[in-house]
Write an enzyme that holds these catalytic residues in place. Structure first.
Site, mmCIF file in Angstrom:
data_model
loop_
_atom_site.group_PDB
_atom_site.id
_atom_site.type_symbol
_atom_site.label_atom_id
_atom_site.label_comp_id
_atom_site.label_asym_id
_atom_site.label_seq_id
_atom_site.Cartn_x
_atom_site.Cartn_y
_atom_site.Cartn_z
ATOM 1 N N ASN A 208 0.835 -1.260 -0.014
ATOM 2 C CA ASN A 208 0.027 0.117 0.171
ATOM 3 C C ASN A 208 0.779 1.410 0.001
ATOM 4 O OD1 ASN A 208 0.443 0.862 2.938
ATOM 5 N ND2 ASN A 208 -0.353 -1.244 3.096
ATOM 6 N N ASP A 277 -3.935 -6.596 4.813
ATOM 7 C CA ASP A 277 -5.013 -7.787 5.692
ATOM 8 C C ASP A 277 -4.894 -9.025 5.010
ATOM 9 O OD1 ASP A 277 -6.096 -5.871 7.528
ATOM 10 O OD2 ASP A 277 -7.352 -5.174 5.913
ATOM 11 N N LYS A 287 9.534 -16.903 -11.080
ATOM 12 C CA LYS A 287 8.625 -15.698 -11.355
ATOM 13 C C LYS A 287 7.528 -16.301 -12.118
ATOM 14 C CE LYS A 287 8.753 -12.180 -14.781
ATOM 15 N NZ LYS A 287 9.352 -11.563 -16.069
ATOM 16 N N PHE A 322 -4.784 3.348 14.598
ATOM 17 C CA PHE A 322 -4.934 4.166 13.613
ATOM 18 C C PHE A 322 -5.969 3.734 12.644
ATOM 19 C CE2 PHE A 322 -1.643 7.450 14.570
ATOM 20 C CZ PHE A 322 -1.006 6.853 15.431
ATOM 21 N N LYS A 336 -13.586 -0.014 15.020
ATOM 22 C CA LYS A 336 -12.299 -0.548 15.121
ATOM 23 C C LYS A 336 -11.831 -0.314 16.613
ATOM 24 C CE LYS A 336 -10.983 0.051 10.539
ATOM 25 N NZ LYS A 336 -10.197 0.797 9.265
ATOM 26 N N LYS A 340 -11.010 -3.804 18.761
ATOM 27 C CA LYS A 340 -9.619 -4.090 18.865
ATOM 28 C C LYS A 340 -9.258 -3.656 20.426
ATOM 29 C CE LYS A 340 -8.588 -3.515 14.096
ATOM 30 N NZ LYS A 340 -7.692 -3.696 13.039
HETATM 31 N N1 CTP Z 1 -4.032 -3.585 11.892
HETATM 32 C C1 CTP Z 1 -3.057 -4.606 12.492
HETATM 33 N N2 CTP Z 1 -3.231 -5.741 11.802
HETATM 34 C C2 CTP Z 1 -3.962 -5.877 10.658
HETATM 35 C C3 CTP Z 1 -4.742 -4.888 9.951
HETATM 36 C C4 CTP Z 1 -4.609 -3.737 10.928
HETATM 37 O O1 CTP Z 1 -2.513 -4.492 13.204
HETATM 38 N N3 CTP Z 1 -3.972 -7.068 9.739
HETATM 39 C C5 CTP Z 1 -4.060 -2.217 12.763
HETATM 40 C C6 CTP Z 1 -3.363 -1.123 12.043
HETATM 41 O O2 CTP Z 1 -1.985 -1.020 12.306
HETATM 42 C C7 CTP Z 1 -3.943 0.223 12.475
HETATM 43 C C8 CTP Z 1 -5.534 -0.561 12.810
HETATM 44 O O3 CTP Z 1 -5.395 -1.894 12.846
HETATM 45 O O4 CTP Z 1 -4.015 0.760 13.655
HETATM 46 C C9 CTP Z 1 -6.681 -0.260 11.874
HETATM 47 O O5 CTP Z 1 -6.243 -0.571 10.767
HETATM 48 P P1 CTP Z 1 -6.913 -0.378 9.394
HETATM 49 O O6 CTP Z 1 -6.296 -0.962 8.039
HETATM 50 O O7 CTP Z 1 -7.517 1.026 9.027
HETATM 51 O O8 CTP Z 1 -8.202 -1.242 9.514
HETATM 52 P P2 CTP Z 1 -8.763 -2.973 9.486
HETATM 53 O O9 CTP Z 1 -8.710 -3.354 10.838
HETATM 54 O O10 CTP Z 1 -7.566 -3.736 8.465
HETATM 55 O O11 CTP Z 1 -10.174 -2.938 8.750
HETATM 56 P P3 CTP Z 1 -10.738 -2.363 7.215
HETATM 57 O O12 CTP Z 1 -9.544 -3.075 6.361
HETATM 58 O O13 CTP Z 1 -11.792 -3.141 7.373
HETATM 59 O O14 CTP Z 1 -10.542 -0.874 7.157
#
Ligand code: CTP
Length: 402
Positions: A208, A277, A287, A322, A336, A340
């Site tokens: 990302n 995720d 490859k 975040f 969240k 969490k």
């Molecule tokens: N986070 C994490 N591990 C993951 C995904 C997210 O620790 N696998 C943490 C990020 O570091 C951040 C928070 O969870 O502090 C929210 O991350 P975000 O990507 O905004 O949300 P998600 O929980 O992944 O939810 P969604 O993809 O549905 O927005």
């Protein structure tokens, strides 16, 4: 952090003197007022006019100057300083300071100065390693003088080794920590930053746009305020902030393993990383070739949710998450926070100008466990880092956002 601070910057005669010009620029940009004192040898390398233009103040050169001497130059300089920095500091200056020699404006100012003193040596690596220089450095440290370790690399004299003046940004970081509040002494912070990379084959990965700027700003600010900081970072192009323990990882699963190994004795966690995720269900060892098919379907597997797992751990460490969203900011962030088990979530809307990935600034809404919300105006990520640490400290002490 440096707003209104008086810094007296001594410049000695060494090739690194040109880097001191950049340091003045950074100090001024950070809000400090800078008075530059140059030795006679420094003037062989850079002209006083350069420093005068960058600091916006006259440059101090002579011990006995009929115009400046109305106030006894070295005493008034020493008195006005919140911090005395000498960069670059030569072997000659270290030797003179240890021996108590004060025969020019810089050495007299240094001796008369009651404020913290920071020396940034730069010299040939053999000189730096010479036992006399080692003894001088050790003695100056015993006298309470801060001495920054020179960097290692290719030196101007053609030698490879330790002796380079550290980059001006690193000197600025250390300056901030010497002048700022030390209200995080005793805290151990775990900060995650940057993206993760999920490999598909030896050439390709899913990732990302995160650049790690926010997480690195928090790590730097916390170290400046005296915290012990462990920074677990995905792949980004940034140097480790001074005084921070950096742990480099690539994938979400590596980040998960490292975070779990480090979190036990941490009192605060800032989970800034943009963790992927999902990862490709299968990493091709070679490859991946395109073949004849007009399309390709990738199967993905869920990665562990590191923050959710931290929220389930026993203990009363403070958890800050975040949330970067493109719609329904409050709703998603609140969900969240609850799911969490966080104390605070920092929500930012990626569609707002001046917020999100890769920009210097951020615009965020803070949502606390007790339901309170706080909108913060647009500010630099460095400023936001300090604001978040202020909030975390208050939450840790009082258990409430109020
Ligand atoms: N986070 C994490 N591990 C993951 C995904 C997210 O620790 N696998 C943490 C990020 O570091 C951040 C928070 O969870 O502090 C929210 O991350 P975000 O990507 O905004 O949300 P998600 O929980 O992944 O939810 P969604 O993809 O549905 O927005």
């Amino acid at each position: 952090m440096l707003e209104g601070k008086e810094i007296v910057l001594g410049v000695c005669g060494g090739i690194a003197a040109y880097k001191a010009a950049e340091l003045v620029r950074l100090y001024v940009k950070a809000g400090a007022r800078v008075s530059v004192v140059m030795t006679a040898a420094a003037r062989e390398f850079v002209t006083p006019l350069t420093f005068q233009a960058l600091s916006g103040r006259p440059v101090f050169l002579e011990l006995f100057n009929l115009v400046q001497e109305q106030q006894i130059g070295h005493i008034s300089l020493a008195d006005r300083a919140d911090l005395l920095v000498v960069a670059p500091a030569t072997a000659n200056l270290l030797g003179k300071m240890v021996a108590g020699i004060a025969d020019d404006l810089l050495t007299t100012t240094a001796m008369a100065c009651k404020a913290p003193r920071l020396l940034v040596p730069a010299m040939n690596s053999n000189m730096w390693e010479d036992p006399i220089c080692r003894r001088n450095v050790a003695q100056l440290r015993e006298f309470g003088v801060q001495i920054m370790e020179p960097a290692t690399g290719m030196l101007a004299c053609g030698w490879e080794g330790q002796g380079k003046m550290p980059e001006p940004q690193a000197i600025l970081d250390l300056t901030r920590s010497l002048l700022g509040p030390r209200d995080l002494v005793g805290e151990t912070l775990l900060v995650t930053a940057g993206p993760t990379r999920e490999e598909l084959d030896p050439m390709r990965f899913l990732s990302n746009h995160s650049t790690g700027r926010m997480g690195y700003a928090i790590a730097r600010a916390a170290a400046e305020r005296g915290a012990r900081v462990r920074l677990v970072s995905g792949p980004v192009e940034r140097p480790a902030p001074a005084g921070v323990e950096l742990h480099c990882v690539i994938s979400a699963r590596e980040m998960h393993a490292r975070v779990m190994a480090l979190v036990k004795d941490c009192s605060m966690v800032f989970k800034t990383a943009a963790v992927a995720d999902f990862r490709p269900a299968f990493r091709h060892p070679q490859k991946l070739k395109k073949g004849q098919e007009p399309s390709l379907v990738l199967e993905l597997r869920r990665n562990p949710d590191i923050l959710a797992e931290l929220g389930r751990l026993p203990g009363d460490r403070l958890l800050v998450g975040f949330a970067a969203e493109t719609e329904h900011l409050g709703e998603h962030a609140r969900r969240k926070l609850e799911e969490k088990n966080l104390d605070l979530i920092v929500a930012n809307d990626l569609t707002v100008e001046g917020a999100g990935f890769g920009v210097e600034t951020n615009v965020v809404r803070l949502i606390y466990r007790d339901g309170t919300e706080e909108e913060l105006p647009q500010m630099s990520k460095d400023q936001l880092a300090h604001q978040l640490l202020d909030r975390a400290l208050k939450l840790g002490k009082t258990g409430t956002s109020q």
